[in-house]
Each structure stands twice: as structure tokens, then as C-alpha cells.
Design an enzyme around this catalytic site. Structure first.
Site, PDB file in Angstrom:
ATOM      1  N   GLU A 273      -3.635  10.969  10.597  1.00 54.64           N
ATOM      2  CA  GLU A 273      -2.761  11.191   9.388  1.00 54.64           C
ATOM      3  C   GLU A 273      -2.054  12.926   9.905  1.00 54.64           C
ATOM      4  O   GLU A 273      -2.443  13.500  10.787  1.00 54.64           O
ATOM      5  CB  GLU A 273      -3.685  12.074   7.934  1.00 54.64           C
ATOM      6  CG  GLU A 273      -2.042  12.215   6.641  1.00 54.64           C
ATOM      7  CD  GLU A 273      -3.834  12.664   5.660  1.00 54.64           C
ATOM      8  OE1 GLU A 273      -2.552  12.716   4.673  1.00 54.64           O
ATOM      9  OE2 GLU A 273      -4.795  12.347   5.465  1.00 54.64           O
TER      10      GLU A 273
ATOM     11  N   HIS B 167       4.672   4.463  12.808  1.00 53.93           N
ATOM     12  CA  HIS B 167       5.154   4.910  10.896  1.00 53.93           C
ATOM     13  C   HIS B 167       5.619   5.792  10.711  1.00 53.93           C
ATOM     14  O   HIS B 167       5.188   6.680  10.611  1.00 53.93           O
ATOM     15  CB  HIS B 167       3.076   4.835  10.809  1.00 53.93           C
ATOM     16  CG  HIS B 167       3.585   4.887   9.439  1.00 53.93           C
ATOM     17  ND1 HIS B 167       2.608   4.174   7.942  1.00 53.93           N
ATOM     18  CD2 HIS B 167       3.797   6.188   8.349  1.00 53.93           C
ATOM     19  CE1 HIS B 167       2.639   4.277   7.020  1.00 53.93           C
ATOM     20  NE2 HIS B 167       3.547   5.303   6.759  1.00 53.93           N
TER      21      HIS B 167
ATOM     22  N   ARG C 191       0.535  -1.466  -0.204  1.00 55.77           N
ATOM     23  CA  ARG C 191       0.080  -0.369  -0.370  1.00 55.77           C
ATOM     24  C   ARG C 191       1.061   1.507  -0.037  1.00 55.77           C
ATOM     25  O   ARG C 191       1.024   2.082  -0.436  1.00 55.77           O
ATOM     26  CB  ARG C 191      -0.948   0.023   1.261  1.00 55.77           C
ATOM     27  CG  ARG C 191      -2.375   0.906   1.201  1.00 55.77           C
ATOM     28  CD  ARG C 191      -2.067   2.033   1.500  1.00 55.77           C
ATOM     29  NE  ARG C 191      -1.463   2.439   2.755  1.00 55.77           N
ATOM     30  CZ  ARG C 191      -0.838   3.728   3.277  1.00 55.77           C
ATOM     31  NH1 ARG C 191      -0.803   5.246   2.089  1.00 55.77           N
ATOM     32  NH2 ARG C 191      -0.380   4.292   4.389  1.00 55.77           N
TER      33      ARG C 191
END
Length: 506
Positions: free
Chosen positions: A144, A205, A14
Site C-alpha cells: 500500500e 494497480h 472489492r
């Protein structure tokens, strides 16, 4: 010391596929997914973004069908969006059960991209989570731009986390979306977040824009992160994500209180497959998986390896399914030569070894690449101990005309027999190879397969510069390389081929 089990989520399919110019086919995605879960043994994989394309839909469907049959379905995740359930429907049709819901982790993104208030955003997120729960789906939530959120709008981040702590959410994922964090910030922000919500599962991440991806991932773990997101070969947008290979090696060697399930023995195999599928080449000096990282060049290092492995570290190549090599060039010493001779089953006395070493140094000064396979020829040349030249390309004519297929006429001597053959091909070298194959069929000899063809010309050289052609052959299971040097590319390839013919005949 108590150990903590950390989840490793691979997002090569992804986030990694967002590398510029990379697009995996459905069959390639399925192959990589199988390797990641069955061989590399990562805990989870993120395989696609919902709603992207029909091809993406088919790829996810293929993966979920396989995963369902083999007990991996809960480990296959899809990036979804706050879109009133459209992504959920897409995911359901594709057969997936775990969504990674993309939400806004900074007030800046929320205000300027969505143009909504926190309460409006939270309400829409709640509706998506509720719908997923009703369908029996797992929900993980991405915040995000969380890194900039922690820098510039921390009250908003904690307001959002407070809301999420009351939702049916499996994991909350903290991305450094733009790769802007320092290692200290990574530690501080994750630690602060985990201490406020110790019962929540947090994934970290990291992106690699400042080449700090591995360092930030490690600091995130030290601070209490429960999982990491990594990609094979560090693929991803811009400078990519934290790379799987280096991060896994660092965890295994420097974090005894962290336990992971990744099988580092197949890291190199998976990396090479992804390299081939993506077309993005692994840099030769890339830690763990680069072509040069287990190659000793300096003679003093090879000598040290002979004397109680003085230049070995915990990064042993065998851990990653690789072998140590000893380069030949101007920095070579006798120890390098001896290592390579040993691999070839050859032995020289001290005086002969000294002469061969000097010749290799001279070649290295001229910037010529010397391979292990060159050694018998160098020995023959230096010591005037000629191996019988059983194959000699006597002469050839190469033709290339507009509108006509290239052709070659070649004269070749094999042991006592001389043959002359003509053939056509898609190029001059292909025509030459077709002629050679015809000759060797008469000798009932099968030629090796050509599996790689590399041409090197020194940067900034004139058009008459020497051209080096390195060809990799496979015969029958073993790979070997031969090299040719000439100012004409096709001729240098023919020289490399002549060397190959002598190797297989001898």
C-alpha cells in the site's frame, strides 16, 4: 517479436465497490463474478475485503462455492490484513483460497499509521504468510502506497521487497494508492523494481485521480509489469481505478508484444450490467462504453463513412458488441439522414431529402433532440405526405388530490373506434397508462413494456420551460424510443406515448 502473457485482475467487487454510495448485494456480486470469469475471461477477480460484514461474508461464500464447483477457486481473491490470523480465519470460513495481504509500501504509512519499525512489520507479515501457507492458501501481497514509497522512501521499499523475495508469495502488487504517479514515474518505478527482482511477479494497480489511470497502466506494462488491476467502468474510491474497457482496447491496439485473455466483445455488456447494479451511470462520452462514442454527429463524417469509411478507426463498435449510429441535429448533413433512413427501410429522392435535412437542422437549432424514430413524422410534416394517424388521444382529465389516488379519464380514437376510459394509478401518468391498457385490451393489442423514462429540462430555465420526456419501450424484443415536448411533464409523456401507439399500430 516475443509476446508476453499478462494477467488481468478485476477488482470491481472489492476496490470498485469502494465507490461512494455503492454496495452490491450477494446475488449481484455472484452474477458479476460469473460474468467476469466466464464471459469477460479475466484471469483473476478480487471480490471483497475480509472482516467487513456478514453480508460480505455471505457474498464471498456464494462466490467460492460456485467457483469451487466450476474450477475457478484459485482465481477468486480476498483482501486480507496483518491481524494475527483473524482475516485468514474469516477467509477460511468463507471458502476462499487466495489472499491479497495488505501491507505498508511506504515508510510514511508504516511510521504514522501503524507506528511500527520495518522489522516489526516484516515479522508480523511473515507470520501471516506462514499461517496461510500451512493452510494451503495462495498469498499475494499489496504494498500500500508503494508509489509514494518509491518517491520518498525507496530504501524501505527495497528492504521490504528483499524480505518478501524470501517468503512464500505468489505475486507482489504495486499500487499507486492515491493516483499520484505520472506515466514517466510509473514506467521508471516499475522498470527499476522489475530489474532488481526479475524473478518476482509484479502486478501494477493504477488509480485515476489525475485521469492518468490508463496511461500509467500502459507504462507499467511497458516497464515489465506481469499483471494489471482494473475495474469495470473505472469504479473505485475518489476518481476511481484504471478502467477495464479503455485499457483493454489500448493493449489490443498498441501493444502487439502483450497478450491478454480478455474477451473485449462482452466489455459493453458487462459494463451496462455493473452500471445497473451500482447505480453509477456511465458518462455518454466514456471511451468504448459511453452512449455517444460510436455516434457520428457531423454530416461530413457520415459522408466520409459512405466514401471508403474515411472516418473509421480501429475502434470499430462491432468489436465491443455495439453498432455505429448517426445523430440527427443541426450538424446533420444528407449523409446522416440517409444512414438513418436506410436503417428504417425508407428512401427519399434528392429534393425531398434536402427538405427533410433542412427541417432537422431547424429543430437542432432549437436544441430539440431528433431521433431515428422521429424521421417518419418529420418526413410526413415536411413533405405533406401524411402517414395515416390511426391513434389519436382526443382529450383527457388528470386529477391529483391529497389523500386520494391520482386518476385519469381519457378519450382515444383507434382507427374508426373511439373509447373513453377511467383509471387510477400511482401517479398521473401511471393512471393514464392504465386507462390506455384497458382500451387496448379491448382491441386485443398488447402494449410494449416501458423500460426507461427520462426527463430533460434546460439548466437555468424558468418553471414554464419546455420539458422533454424520452421513453424507451420494448416490443416485443426490439427497443425503441419516443419523445414528447411540452411545458407540462405529464403531457410531454402522453405525447411520447401517443407516438408509441401509432408506431405499434402502423
Amino acid at each position: 517479436m516475443a509476446t508476453k502473457r499478462i494477467e488481468i485482475m478485476d477488482t470491481t467487487l472489492r476496490d470498485g465497490e469502494q465507490t461512494s454510495s455503492v454496495s452490491f448485494s450477494a446475488s449481484e456480486k455472484l452474477t458479476i463474478a460469473k460474468l467476469l470469469l466466464e464471459e469477460l475471461k479475466v484471469d483473476r477477480i478480487e471480490v471483497a475485503s475480509a472482516r467487513v460484514s456478514e453480508g460480505e461474508f455471505q457474498a464471498v461464500k456464494d462466490i467460492t462455492e460456485w467457483a469451487s464447483e466450476n474450477g475457478y477457486l484459485d482465481k477468486v481473491e480476498v483482501l486480507t490484513f496483518v491481524d494475527e490470523g483473524v482475516s485468514i480465519s474469516w477467509m477460511e470460513e468463507a471458502g476462499a483460497k487466495a489472499q491479497n495481504l495488505l501491507t505498508k509500501g511506504s515508510l510514511n504509512h508504516l511510521t504514522h499509521q501503524l507506528k511500527k519499525t520495518p522489522n516489526q512489520h516484516f515479522k508480523e507479515v511473515e507470520e501471516v504468510i506462514k499461517l496461510a501457507t500451512e493452510k494451503g492458501f495462495i498469498t499475494n501481497v499489496y504494498l500500500e502506497d508503494w508509489s509514494n514509497g518509491m518517491r520518498n522512501s525507496k530504501p524501505y521499499v527495497y528492504e521490504f521487497l528483499e524480505f518478501l523475495s524470501k517468503q512464500k508469495v505468489e505475486r507482489i502488487m504495486l499500487p499507486d494508492t492515491l493516483g499520484v504517479l505520472t506515466p514517466k514515474e510509473s514506467f521508471d518505478f516499475v522498470k527499476e523494481t522489475k530489474e532488481k527482482y526479475p524473478d518476482l511477479h509484479f502486478d501494477f494497480h493504477a488509480h485515476n485521480d489525475y485521469d492518468l489511470g490508463v496511461a500509467n497502466a500502459v507504462e507499467g506494462l511497458k516497464a515489465g509489469a506481469d499483471g494489471l488491476h482494473l475495474t469495470v467502468n473505472g469504479m473505485g474510491e475518489r476518481a476511481g481505478n484504471a478502467p477495464m474497457s479503455s485499457t483493454i482496447a489500448v493493449i489490443n491496439d498498441f501493444m502487439p508484444d502483450i497478450k491478454i485473455g480478455v474477451n473485449e466483445k462482452v466489455l459493453y455488456t458487462v459494463s451496462k450490467l455493473v452500471e445497473n447494479f451500482s447505480g453509477v451511470m456511465i458518462p455518454a462520452n466514456k471511451p468504448i462504453i459511453g452512449a455517444n462514442v460510436f455516434t457520428q454527429t457531423a454530416g461530413i463524417h457520415a459522408d466520409g463513412d459512405n466514401k471508403k469509411n474515411l472516418y473509421f478507426s480501429d475502434l470499430m463498435p462491432e468489436r465491443f458488441g455495439r453498432k455505429r449510429q448517426y445523430a440527427l441535429g443541426k450538424a446533420s448533413g444528407k449523409a446522416n439522414i440517409q444512414k438513418n433512413l436506410h436503417q428504417l427501410g425508407l428512401q427519399l429522392n434528392d429534393e425531398d431529402l434536402k427538405k427533410v435535412t433542412q427541417r432537422i437542422i431547424e429543430l437542432g437549432d432549437k436544441k430539440q433532440v431528433v431521433t431515428k424514430e422521429d424521421l417518419p413524422y418529420i418526413i410526413s410534416d415536411v413533405l405533406d405526405r401524411t402517414y395515416e394517424e390511426k391513434v389519436k388521444v382526443n382529450s383527457y382529465v388528470l386529477t391529483h388530490s391529497k389523500g386520494l389516488k391520482p386518476s385519469t379519464t381519457v378519450s382515444i380514437t383507434i382507427e374508426e373506434d373511439t373509447f373513453e376510459e377511467n383509471a387510477q394509478g400511482d401517479g398521473q401518468f401511471d393512471a393514464f397508462m392504465n386507462a390506455i391498457r384497458t382500451v387496448f385490451k379491448k382491441k386485443k393489442t398488447v402494449l410494449p413494456d416501458l423500460i426507461d423514462y427520462a426527463v430533460r429540462i434546460p439548466p437555468g430555465s424558468r418553471s414554464d420551460a419546455l420539458c422533454e420526456t424520452i421513453i424507451t419501450w420494448k416490443y416485443p424484443e426490439k427497443e425503441f424510443k419516443t419523445r414528447g415536448l411540452d411545458s407540462d411533464q405529464t403531457v410531454s409523456a402522453i405525447k411520447a406515448t401517443e407516438k408509441m401507439l401509432n408506431i405499434i399500430i402502423n
